[in-house]
Design a protein around this motif. Structure first.
Motif, PDB file in Angstrom:
ATOM      1  N   ILE A 135       0.842  -1.205   0.000  1.00  0.00           N
ATOM      2  CA  ILE A 135       0.000   0.000   0.000  1.00  0.00           C
ATOM      3  C   ILE A 135       0.871   1.246   0.000  1.00  0.00           C
ATOM      4  O   ILE A 135       0.607   2.199  -0.741  1.00  0.00           O
ATOM      5  N   ALA A 136       1.911   1.247   0.812  1.00  0.00           N
ATOM      6  CA  ALA A 136       2.813   2.408   0.862  1.00  0.00           C
ATOM      7  C   ALA A 136       3.442   2.658  -0.509  1.00  0.00           C
ATOM      8  O   ALA A 136       3.520   3.807  -0.959  1.00  0.00           O
ATOM      9  N   ASP A 137       3.887   1.605  -1.168  1.00  0.00           N
ATOM     10  CA  ASP A 137       4.492   1.762  -2.495  1.00  0.00           C
ATOM     11  C   ASP A 137       3.479   2.263  -3.526  1.00  0.00           C
ATOM     12  O   ASP A 137       3.788   3.137  -4.336  1.00  0.00           O
ATOM     13  N   TYR A 138       2.272   1.716  -3.503  1.00  0.00           N
ATOM     14  CA  TYR A 138       1.252   2.157  -4.459  1.00  0.00           C
ATOM     15  C   TYR A 138       0.879   3.617  -4.214  1.00  0.00           C
ATOM     16  O   TYR A 138       0.681   4.375  -5.164  1.00  0.00           O
ATOM     17  N   ASN A 139       0.793   4.009  -2.952  1.00  0.00           N
ATOM     18  CA  ASN A 139       0.483   5.410  -2.650  1.00  0.00           C
ATOM     19  C   ASN A 139       1.605   6.346  -3.107  1.00  0.00           C
ATOM     20  O   ASN A 139       1.334   7.458  -3.565  1.00  0.00           O
ATOM     21  N   LYS A 140       2.852   5.893  -3.023  1.00  0.00           N
ATOM     22  CA  LYS A 140       3.967   6.694  -3.543  1.00  0.00           C
ATOM     23  C   LYS A 140       3.850   6.855  -5.054  1.00  0.00           C
ATOM     24  O   LYS A 140       4.087   7.939  -5.593  1.00  0.00           O
ATOM     25  N   GLN A 179      -0.857  10.887 -10.476  1.00  0.00           N
ATOM     26  CA  GLN A 179      -2.235  10.569 -10.108  1.00  0.00           C
ATOM     27  C   GLN A 179      -3.036   9.966 -11.252  1.00  0.00           C
ATOM     28  O   GLN A 179      -4.136   9.466 -11.038  1.00  0.00           O
ATOM     29  N   ASN A 180      -2.506  10.011 -12.461  1.00  0.00           N
ATOM     30  CA  ASN A 180      -3.199   9.437 -13.608  1.00  0.00           C
ATOM     31  C   ASN A 180      -2.713   8.040 -13.968  1.00  0.00           C
ATOM     32  O   ASN A 180      -3.116   7.490 -14.993  1.00  0.00           O
ATOM     33  N   TYR A 181      -1.872   7.462 -13.121  1.00  0.00           N
ATOM     34  CA  TYR A 181      -1.358   6.106 -13.339  1.00  0.00           C
ATOM     35  C   TYR A 181      -2.364   5.132 -12.728  1.00  0.00           C
ATOM     36  O   TYR A 181      -2.534   5.057 -11.512  1.00  0.00           O
ATOM     37  N   ALA A 182      -3.067   4.417 -13.572  1.00  0.00           N
ATOM     38  CA  ALA A 182      -4.204   3.601 -13.144  1.00  0.00           C
ATOM     39  C   ALA A 182      -3.829   2.346 -12.370  1.00  0.00           C
ATOM     40  O   ALA A 182      -4.557   1.933 -11.467  1.00  0.00           O
ATOM     41  N   HIS A 183      -2.714   1.719 -12.706  1.00  0.00           N
ATOM     42  CA  HIS A 183      -2.376   0.431 -12.096  1.00  0.00           C
ATOM     43  C   HIS A 183      -2.286   0.458 -10.571  1.00  0.00           C
ATOM     44  O   HIS A 183      -2.754  -0.489  -9.932  1.00  0.00           O
ATOM     45  N   PRO A 184      -1.726   1.493  -9.957  1.00  0.00           N
ATOM     46  CA  PRO A 184      -1.703   1.484  -8.486  1.00  0.00           C
ATOM     47  C   PRO A 184      -3.108   1.475  -7.872  1.00  0.00           C
ATOM     48  O   PRO A 184      -3.328   0.818  -6.852  1.00  0.00           O
ATOM     49  N   TYR A 185      -4.046   2.167  -8.488  1.00  0.00           N
ATOM     50  CA  TYR A 185      -5.421   2.152  -7.979  1.00  0.00           C
ATOM     51  C   TYR A 185      -6.013   0.751  -8.086  1.00  0.00           C
ATOM     52  O   TYR A 185      -6.674   0.266  -7.163  1.00  0.00           O
ATOM     53  N   TYR A 186      -5.757   0.111  -9.220  1.00  0.00           N
ATOM     54  CA  TYR A 186      -6.244  -1.264  -9.407  1.00  0.00           C
ATOM     55  C   TYR A 186      -5.640  -2.187  -8.351  1.00  0.00           C
ATOM     56  O   TYR A 186      -6.347  -2.981  -7.725  1.00  0.00           O
TER      57      TYR A 186
END
Length: 78
Positions: A12-17, A23-30
């Motif tokens: 989660i910490a890495d995806y939030n970074k 903010q337009n990079y979709a993969h971390p949200y997925y």
């Protein structure tokens, strides 16, 4: 890698970074949706899949858009 190791807090910490950087990079949200679903936080999973789906659609990534929508339909029960 942290997701596969079930070290969800670190993932989660890495995806939030990654989101903070773009903010337009979709993969971390997925991926945040996957973690939330895995840990039973369905509302957070839905929120993240919705954000990912919107970004994938915006960017014309039909395959990942369909993946996100499939997860949303399953979680929402339709």
């Amino acid at each position: 890698a942290y997701y596969d190791l079930k070290k969800y807090d670190l993932a989660i910490a890495d995806y939030n970074k990654a989101i903070a950087l773009d903010q337009n990079y979709a993969h971390p949200y997925y991926s945040l949706g996957l973690i939330a679903e895995t840990t039973g936080d369905i509302q957070t999973a839905i929120k993240n899949y919705e954000k990912a789906a919107a970004l994938y659609q915006q960017q014309g990534d039909d395959i990942w858009y369909q993946n996100a929508m499939s997860n949303l339909k399953r979680l929402k029960g339709y």
